[in-house]
Motif scaffolding. Structure first.
Motif, short mmCIF file in Angstrom:
data_model
loop_
_atom_site.label_atom_id
_atom_site.label_comp_id
_atom_site.label_asym_id
_atom_site.label_seq_id
_atom_site.Cartn_x
_atom_site.Cartn_y
_atom_site.Cartn_z
N SER A 102 32.35 -1.23 92.91
CA SER A 102 30.99 -1.36 93.43
C SER A 102 30.36 -2.69 93.03
CB SER A 102 30.13 -0.20 92.93
OG SER A 102 30.19 -0.14 91.54
N GLU A 111 16.89 -4.96 88.64
CA GLU A 111 18.29 -4.94 88.30
C GLU A 111 18.51 -5.97 87.20
OE1 GLU A 111 22.56 -5.09 90.66
OE2 GLU A 111 20.82 -6.13 91.48
N GLN A 132 23.99 4.47 82.87
CA GLN A 132 23.79 4.43 84.32
C GLN A 132 22.57 5.25 84.72
OE1 GLN A 132 27.72 5.75 85.42
NE2 GLN A 132 28.32 3.68 86.06
N ARG A 145 15.79 1.31 88.25
CA ARG A 145 15.86 0.76 89.60
C ARG A 145 14.82 1.44 90.49
NH1 ARG A 145 21.17 1.90 92.92
NH2 ARG A 145 19.98 3.74 93.43
N ASP A 146 14.72 2.76 90.36
CA ASP A 146 13.79 3.49 91.20
C ASP A 146 12.34 3.18 90.86
OD1 ASP A 146 16.03 4.48 92.33
OD2 ASP A 146 15.88 6.51 91.47
N ALA A 153 25.14 -0.06 93.48
CA ALA A 153 25.81 1.17 93.11
C ALA A 153 24.91 2.35 93.43
CB ALA A 153 26.12 1.14 91.62
N ASP A 154 25.46 3.35 94.10
CA ASP A 154 24.58 4.48 94.40
C ASP A 154 24.81 5.65 93.44
OD1 ASP A 154 27.02 5.17 95.23
OD2 ASP A 154 26.50 5.48 97.34
N TYR A 155 25.55 5.38 92.39
CA TYR A 155 25.66 6.38 91.32
C TYR A 155 26.08 7.75 91.82
CZ TYR A 155 23.08 2.76 88.79
OH TYR A 155 22.70 1.60 88.23
N GLU A 156 27.12 7.76 92.64
CA GLU A 156 27.59 9.03 93.20
C GLU A 156 28.02 10.03 92.12
OE1 GLU A 156 30.79 9.39 96.33
OE2 GLU A 156 29.78 7.50 96.88
N ALA A 166 26.20 -2.78 98.99
CA ALA A 166 24.91 -2.31 98.49
C ALA A 166 25.01 -1.96 97.01
CB ALA A 166 24.49 -1.07 99.28
N LYS A 214 19.48 3.79 86.76
CA LYS A 214 19.09 4.36 88.04
C LYS A 214 17.57 4.59 88.04
CE LYS A 214 20.13 8.45 90.85
NZ LYS A 214 19.32 9.56 90.38
#
Ligand SMILES: Cc1cc2nc3c(=O)[nH]c(=O)nc-3n(C[C@H](O)[C@H](O)[C@H](O)COP(=O)(O)OP(=O)(O)OC[C@H]3O[C@@H](n4cnc5c(N)ncnc54)[C@H](O)[C@@H]3O)c2cc1C
Ligand code: SF4
Ligand code: SF4
Ligand code: SF4
Ligand code: SF4
Ligand code: SF4
Ligand code: SF4
Ligand code: FES
Lengths: 277, 353, 319
Positions: free
Chosen positions: C154, C293, C280, C287-288, C179-182, C177, C284
């Protein structure tokens, strides 16, 4: 092999607390177990670990001599966590003691010799035990000279017995402070310099010195100038300690463990050790 | 001849379950991507494909243990006084450790010289050491990081063990190497082993032969002292070290500890926990003076202790068993072999006068 | 690597002005690299860069303050350098940054898992796509992408974001994009007791070596860490898994908005505890809430190191 628990302190009671200076206090303690107190034996230079339960343990020299066994005396300079806590204790309080630990001054080898004590600050504590021991066995030793220095008169521990030491004619006592102070009648100047002025003879003598590292460094140089050989010099070392019995591994200088093989070393032994003070 | 038995691989768990009736049994287990020693659990696989990430050191020398419990109470005769009672907390029970490697178990003999010295014996250590048996697994393969043969040992060295288990076809040849070991080999699950002794010897020899020529370390105590004052040497070899201490906690011979007090309300304990000479606080004095202020000083002590000071005190025995964990698990790839060899090869450059 | 010669040449040119240049070189076996401190001309030849260059060398910078230091950085490492610059933990004038187009580094744990045993690797050949490892006389062929570190999959900044000298061609690839932290989302869907249970189980094997801290480029308290402090006394020395978790929570909080997810904490852990996940989670949230970042712009200030009377996304006043 014996089955003694090396880490279990003996419970003891503080009989008396003496305020020595703004940051040094002295405890006189007796072990609660009377049998243990009666059988307690140690040598001048041995140390003990004092416990403030819940806070921790720290190392202090037993500064009363083995020739006076009414109590064990420790002087504690406030520096960190345990010592600050010990400073809150009062007469009658309980304290843990693990002692005796470490080696001792080679006083047998000093018999028949002239003795020169050079102590700085709290470094007077280990010298006190040997000094009093020698005074109690006075005929075994030659001339005894004491040079004791502190930053100022207010930093001088054992005030209550200094006059006695000065008055004795079997002991030459010199006191010094770093800078002029109102009412001070004794020497003024750094210990190594005063030592050079007194200029004790190295002939058939032993010098025993304790104090802060910087003082030790210059005192050793001064002694060398006065003709003292490495074998004629004895000092004590300090290292952070925990177990006090040579197991926890932290107090080594090369293969010598200060808690077990020290704290007393001769100048000659020091030269053999790797340079890590 | 010492007692020998044969154990089928398929019976291993049943045998450990039998031993677990009377003892706490530890065996290696795969967790995350690590192999660690854990209490035997018949539901879980025993992992013996290669040496564990962490040695079974904790079975005799726990990461943290209570030495003394204390209790405060008010003195009923004088309420301003606190009474303190202190009581020792000694380890109880017996244990069996299965699956340590020769280097791991030999590590305890390095502890023994320090913890069970004539003049001062650590009764906590002794209680566990005396009550813990080791069924050690001889290695049928070595790793790039293994160097037990440099330090007077081998992949089938039984020193410190009670039973040596040698992997043979379909199972293990179990050899008692102590009296206590013999008592462990009484199970009905074991069959006669004499007919497999030869095979066992062959396995051990093959592995030993696969190891490369070992360098001579006899000079290491002297040479390490010679470079003691050479700070550039130590700065050079420690440059990549992070001073984390992982190497010491994974080392089967590192035995250092801290003692600290913990309290909760009117009760507390004096605790001993692992500590190590790579930590800056290890030697920090109350005055702020630290005789080992940088990682160069600290790494010097780690290498020096194992390859110079310890041998100096204990008949030349190097207190490294060559297990290679400090190399394999070091986040920065510090290689103790390289440092020792560098010190041995070090020749001070003579400045022509 | 194609640019390796170019890199060596530029290091050779810069070295006379520098005390040290930090890169990587071969280690105890062909499967590992190790940080390499180049002080002399003859050290340069050993330099090797590739998928084994896992270590984040920025960790060494604060310890070398006051020295003139050259450092070779992957894209992700350069973010740690930026973060250190932002926080004034290192001086820009003292460091010379060598960048190169990174194509990813391996995760040793994945290789270990794929091979089952990596104790006696004899050789290791890496190409753009594949890895061939010979161990115990047997050759194993792996897809490089299967053993790349998660962060590389990522990665948005394979080329150093900041550098004085950049060798090779910038990868120019489209930057995916953020990292969407899946994996994190899956974990967060578990119940609270399950999540707590997970950490208690994982951290049970923690040996409290604090390598996770020592390897972190942004853990800069060094010898004054809350983990060992007695005053204040945050953690007990008991072998207590809650204390171990407490330390990880402290680490994650101290890194909130500063952590660049380089993953060194997890890589350094000798017993493979997934401690990166906690960081992470913090990132996250950062970021929100702050749309921030870490380690991208040297001129920015991390959100938790600055103060605003009114935060845009924290609406504490109208509860
Ligand atoms: C052989 C020897 C004899 C000593 N004799 C005396 C004496 O008679 N009077 C006196 O005031 N002081 C003496 N000291 C120094 C005294 O032990 C320390 O000042 C004291 O341990 C500091 O403890 P702390 O908890 O207040 O400091 P902190 O800085 O909070 O230290 C935490 C712990 O580390 C250990 N530690 C830290 N510094 C030292 C140190 N310098 N020496 C040993 N352990 C340390 C102790 O276990 C201490 O509790 C002696 C030290 C040694 C080694
Ligand atoms: S040698 Fe490696 S494991 Fe040991 S302290 Fe240094 S970085 Fe950590
Ligand atoms: S020093 Fe390293 S190789 Fe030696 S026993 Fe310890 S961990 Fe193993
Ligand atoms: S190497 Fe260090 S931590 Fe290990 S036993 Fe020696 S002094 Fe202790
Ligand atoms: S060092 Fe020797 S005993 Fe230890 S795992 Fe390797 S081969 Fe086996
Ligand atoms: S917390 Fe972990 S991922 Fe974040 S910067 Fe530190 S080492 Fe890197
Ligand atoms: S590196 Fe791993 S084992 Fe060490 S303290 Fe961190 S989480 Fe625990
Ligand atoms: S204080 Fe533990 S070994 Fe000296």
């Amino acid at each position: 092999m014996n089955n003694k628990n090396l880490y279990l302190p003996e419970m003891a009671t503080i009989q008396e607390v003496i305020e020595e200076t703004h940051n040094i206090i002295t405890f006189r303690v007796t072990l609660n177990n009377q049998e243990a107190m009666k059988n307690f034996s140690f040598q001048p230079g041995n140390v003990g670990q004092l416990s403030a339960f819940g806070i921790g343990e720290s190392t202090f020299v037993i500064n009363s001599p083995p020739s006076r066994m009414e109590y064990l005396q420790f002087s504690v300079m406030r520096s960190g966590e345990v010592t600050s806590n010990l400073h809150t204790l009062k007469a009658g309080d309980q304290i843990g003691v693990r002692a005796p630990l470490g080696n001792h001054f080679p006083y047998e080898d000093m018999k028949g010799k002239d003795i020169v004590f050079v102590g700085g600050g709290i470094g007077m504590a280990p010298l006190r035990t040997l000094l009093l021991f020698m005074l109690d066995n006075r005929s075994d030793y030659g001339k005894i000279t004491l040079l004791y220095g502190a930053r100022s008169p207010l930093d001088m521990a054992f005030n209550y017995e200094l006059q006695d030491w000065l008055d004795r004619d079997d002991l030459d006592t010199y006191l010094t402070i770093d800078a002029e102070f109102e009412g001070w009648k004794h020497n003024v100047g750094l210990i190594p310099n005063v030592l050079l002025d007194i200029a004790p003879s190295a002939e058939n003598s032993v010098a025993i010195t304790c104090g802060p590292p910087i003082m030790i460094k210059f005192t050793l140089q001064a002694l060398e100038k006065l003709g003292f050989k490495d074998e004629q010099i004895v000092t004590t070392l300090e290292k952070r300690m925990k177990c006090g019995v040579g197991i926890c591994g932290r107090c080594n200088i090369g293969s010598s463990y200060v808690c077990k093989d020290g704290p007393v070393y001769t100048g000659a032994q020091l030269k053999e050790l790797p340079n890590e003070l | 001849m010492a007692l020998v038995k044969y154990l089928k691989s398929t019976d291993l768990k049943s045998w450990l379950a039998e031993l677990a009736q009377e003892n706490r049994v530890f065996a290696p287990r795969y967790e995350g991507e690590a192999v660690i020693f854990a209490p035997f659990d018949p539901e879980q696989e025993i992992f013996i494909k290669y040496a564990a990430t962490a040695p079974p050191k904790k079975t005799v020398f726990p990461q943290s243990e209570r030495l003394v419990d204390f209790m405060y109470s008010k003195d009923p005769e004088d309420l301003s006084r606190i009474k303190i009672e202190a009581q020792e907390v000694l380890p109880q029970g017996t244990a069996v450790v299965f699956g340590g490697r020769p280097c791991d178990v030999r590590g305890f003999t390095m502890f023994d010289r320090v913890y069970m010295a004539e003049e001062a014996t650590d009764i906590y250590y002794k209680a566990r050491r005396d009550n813990t048996s080791f069924i050690t697994l001889a290695c049928d393969a070595t790793e790039n990081t293994c160097f037990c043969h440099w330090v007077n040992s081998s992949p089938s060295d039984p020193t410190g063990s009670d039973v040596l288990a040698i992997p043979v076809e379909g199972g293990f040849l179990l050899k008692a190497v102590s009296d206590r070991g013999e008592t462990l080999l009484t199970s009905q699950l074991l069959s006669a082993g004499e007919n497999r002794v030869e095979e066992g010897e062959r396995v051990c020899k093959e592995v030993a032969d696969s190891l490369s020529q070992a360098p001579d370390l006899a000079n290491s105590p002297k040479k390490l002292l010679e470079v003691f004052d050479n700070i550039e040497f130590w700065q050079d070899v420690s440059a990549k070290c992070l001073s984390c201490g992982t190497c010491t906690y994974l080392c089967p011979t590192c035995y250092c500890f801290n003692i600290t007090d913990e309290t909760q309300g009117m009760k507390g304990s004096r605790i001993r926990s692992w500590d190590n000479c790579m930590s800056a606080l290890f030697t920090m004095e109350a005055s702020g003076h630290n005789p080992r202020p940088t990682k160069a000083h600290r790494l010097k002590n780690r290498v020096g202790h194992k390859f110079s000071y310890y041998p100096d005190l204990h008949d030349g025995v190097i207190s490294c068993c060559g297990c290679g964990r400090c190399i394999k698990s070091c986040p920065a790839g510090v290689d103790i072999r390289e440092i020792v060899l560098k010190a041995i090869a070090f020749e001070p450059t003579v400045v022509e006068g | 690597m194609k640019f390796q010669k170019e890199l060596k040449d530029s290091i050779r040119k810069a070295l006379p002005e520098l005390d040290v240049v930090i890169g990587w070189c071969g280690s105890f076996d062909p499967l590992h690299a190790t940080p390499h401190f180049i002080r002399r001309e003859e050290d340069i030849e050993k330099l090797e860069i590739g998928p084994l260059s896992v270590h984040n060398l920025a960790t060494y910078l604060p310890g070398l303050r006051g020295k003139k230091v050259g450092i070779v950085v992957k894209g992700c490492d350069s973010r740690s350098v930026i973060e250190l610059l932002q926080e004034k933990l290192i001086a820009r004038d003292d460091i010379t940054i060598f960048g190169f187009p990174c194509t990813g580094v391996v995760d040793q744990a994945k290789i270990k898992k794929a091979l089952g045993y990596v104790g006696n690797v004899e050789s290791c050949d890496m190409s753009d796509k594949s890895v061939v490892i010979v161990a115990a006389g047997k050759a194993h062929s792996l897809e490089l992408s299967d053993v790349l570190a998660d962060k590389c999959h990522s990665c948005r900044y394979p080329d150093a974001i900041i550098s004085d000298i950049f060798v090779g061609d910038k990868s120019g690839e489209a930057v995916p994009a953020p990292a969407d932290y899946e994996a994190l989302a899956t974990f967060e869907n578990l119940s609270l007791p399950d999540r707590f249970g997970f950490w208690l189980k994982e951290l049970d094997r923690c040996i409290r070596c604090y390598a996770c801290r020592s390897a972190c480029p942004l853990c800069v308290c060094r010898d004054h860490c809350a983990a060992e402090s007695r005053e204040p006394h945050w953690l007990s020395q008991e072998n207590n898994v809650r204390d171990k978790l407490m330390f990880q929570v402290i680490h994650a909080y101290h890194l909130a908005g500063r952590c660049t997810e380089c993953g060194e904490c997890q890589r350094a852990c000798p017993v493979d505890i997934p401690v990166l996940m906690l960081k992470q989670k913090m990132n996250k949230e950062i970021r929100d809430i702050f749309k921030y970042e870490a380690g991208v712009d040297p001129e920015e200030t991390p959100p938790l190191l600055s103060f605003k009377m009114e935060e845009e996304n924290i609406t504490e006043k109208d509860w």
